[in-house]
Design an enzyme around this catalytic site. Structure first.
Site, PDB file in Angstrom:
ATOM      1  CG  ASP A 154      30.179  34.799 -87.904  1.00  0.00           C
ATOM      2  OD1 ASP A 154      29.136  35.124 -87.609  1.00  0.00           O
ATOM      3  OD2 ASP A 154      31.014  34.989 -86.153  1.00  0.00           O
ATOM      4  CG  ASP A 169      32.972  39.948 -90.207  1.00  0.00           C
ATOM      5  OD1 ASP A 169      33.107  40.440 -89.224  1.00  0.00           O
ATOM      6  OD2 ASP A 169      32.011  39.124 -89.492  1.00  0.00           O
ATOM      7  CG  LEU A 183      34.868  45.685 -95.645  1.00  0.00           C
ATOM      8  CD1 LEU A 183      35.965  45.475 -97.205  1.00  0.00           C
ATOM      9  CD2 LEU A 183      36.353  45.049 -94.812  1.00  0.00           C
TER      10      LEU A 183
END
Length: 489
Positions: free
Chosen positions: A168, A47, A45
């Site tokens: 992002d 962001d 896991l």
């Protein structure tokens, strides 16, 4: 397994069932699994993505590589919650299965639009020579949870002066238009945040680079997140390669924030900006994502883990977790962060303890609890978390309210972590003032909130059998409140 590029980027459907079942068993039997933090079922896991409120539920996604504790072919994993504490897994939501995201579904955000949820992310691709390309992609999720990708990229081509490190995206509605903030690297190896504008969420034009600091922000900016508190803009972001003369930090990459007085979208400028400030002064927090929720709160969640670092759980087939959900507030110009009030639901009972020139021990705590400690002014002492009976292995929090110092030391451990970046973190406090510590311990994670969230220190720590005691020793009376927690995972 040897993690070659072939293994890391193997299509999901080509992983055999026997391997996946073996990994599930291995993780299920692993120590250091968490009680109330979000963690992967298997694999990695990292962001947090798409944190929002939609269709009367909280929604959260995170980057996932479910086949091992390494950075491989990423997807988005989906969770929903009614209370920000208990999260129901919905499984893999966005897979890397098109020409525009063939080598990974990278980080992004979400925005409710009428009866649908817009998901925006970076599609990572590689060509025959393994050169990276990136596209800013979109998808729609309906109220039944069905997701349909938008066929064409929202942003198909990066600006000429920007390298392939262009990712992002955060999408917000601002006034009567939509804005997208994207972390980027210039061809001169400078980190920037690019600002795009759209009226219809499909056609985007570049407004320019976000102007928020005159200093170089290193060679790359990741995970930009712009929020508004009391109408003031707050930018949370992760600069990579930042000169420590600009702002001091110890982790490989820091998570910073800045507070401004106002924001001008046309000039892409945050006006009258305060100094860069560390969002977290501990060891392991990164990639925080925040948003302005419809209930009036501003909420955030971060990745407890760091890029390019090694952690003891890797050998058990899983890696990392997410932080507690925090509410953000501006108080006298400072950003305060504190776990949402819903966390109180996990308290099983309450125990109060007073110490006076003696050591207090909480034995066999199960390493799943909330600890409130009120430390008087003009006092010194220390708190040992994850302590063993010999008192030679523990996570140490040393306080000195006379000189205004708080030190976090994780050197006394059987499982050292990333020693090249030090085993101590410290922060300054106001001298000769009372100190309030709110400590949340969860098996191998500890989040420490100082003076109602004025500062935060997040760390991982990996105890061995018998390391489940708490020792508190000080030269003045402290008031301690202890809440054992119920398990959510």
């Amino acid at each position: 397994m040897k993690w070659t590029d072939e293994a890391r980027y193997r299509p999901y459907e080509k992983w055999n069932t026997e391997y996946k079942r073996m990994l599930e068993r291995k993780v299920k039997e692993a120590k250091w699994r968490l009680d109330f933090h979000i963690q992967p079922e298997t694999g990695l896991l990292n962001d947090p993505n798409g944190f929002t409120f939609f269709n009367n539920q909280w929604h959260l996604f995170y980057q996932s590589f479910p086949f091992g504790p390494v950075h491989g072919l990423k997807s988005w994993y989906h969770l929903v919650s009614d209370d920000l504490i208990h999260w129901q897994p919905e499984g893999i939501a966005i897979k890397p299965d098109t020409d525009y995201d063939s080598h990974g579904v990278y980080s992004g955000s979400a925005l409710p639009i009428e009866d649908k949820l817009l998901l925006v992310y970076t599609g990572n691709v590689r060509d025959e020579t393994w050169q990276r390309g990136s596209y800013q992609m979109g998808a729609w999720m309906n109220q039944e949870g069905h997701i349909t990708k938008i066929e064409k990229p929202l942003i198909n081509q990066r600006p000429e002066r920007i390298t392939e490190h262009f990712r992002d995206p955060q999408v917000i509605k601002y006034l009567d238009r939509y804005l997208m903030f994207i972390g980027a690297q210039t061809t001169n190896n400078q980190g920037e945040v690019l600002v795009y504008q759209s009226d219809n969420l499909l056609d985007w034009k570049l407004n320019g680079s976000l102007d928020f600091n005159q200093e170089s922000m290193g060679y790359m900016i990741e995970c930009p997140s712009l929020i508004f508190l009391d109408e003031q803009p707050v930018l949370i972001f992760c600069p990579q390669g930042l000169d420590k003369k600009v702002a001091n930090y110890q982790n490989i990459y820091p998570n910073f924030y800045i507070v401004g007085e106002s924001f001008d979208y046309e000039t892409c400028k945050i006006n009258h900006v305060q100094d860069l400030t560390l969002l977290d002064e501990g060891f392991d927090l990164y990639a925080t994502q925040a948003f302005n929720a419809p209930d009036g709160r501003c909420l955030s969640i971060g990745w407890i883990g760091l890029p390019e670092m090694e952690y003891p759980t890797f050998k058990d087939g899983w890696a990392h977790c997410l932080s507690l959900v925090k509410e953000l507030k501006l108080i006298n110009g400072e950003l305060y962060q504190y776990p949402v009030t819903e966390m109180k639901k996990l308290r099983k009972d309450k125990q109060k303890v007073v110490i006076n020139d003696k050591m207090i021990t909480l034995e066999e705590t199960k390493n799943s609890y909330e600890l409130q400690i009120r430390v008087p002014s003009n006092s010194k002492g220390h708190i040992e978390l994850f302590g063993n009976k010999d008192r030679d292995h523990f996570l140490c929090l040393e306080y000195d309210t006379i000189n205004g110092k708080l030190k976090l030391d994780r050197s006394r451990t059987f499982n050292p972590i990333n020693l090249n970046y030090g085993e101590e973190r410290s922060t300054d406090l106001k001298k000769n003032e009372e100190l309030l510590l709110s400590i949340f311990v969860d098996q191998s994670v500890c989040e420490i909130f100082i003076n109602n969230g004025q500062k935060v220190m997040t760390t991982t720590y990996y105890p061995e059998q018998g390391q489940n005691n708490v020792y508190v020793e000080g030269d003045k009376e402290c008031l301690i409140t202890y809440f054992p927690f119920s398990k959510t995972n």
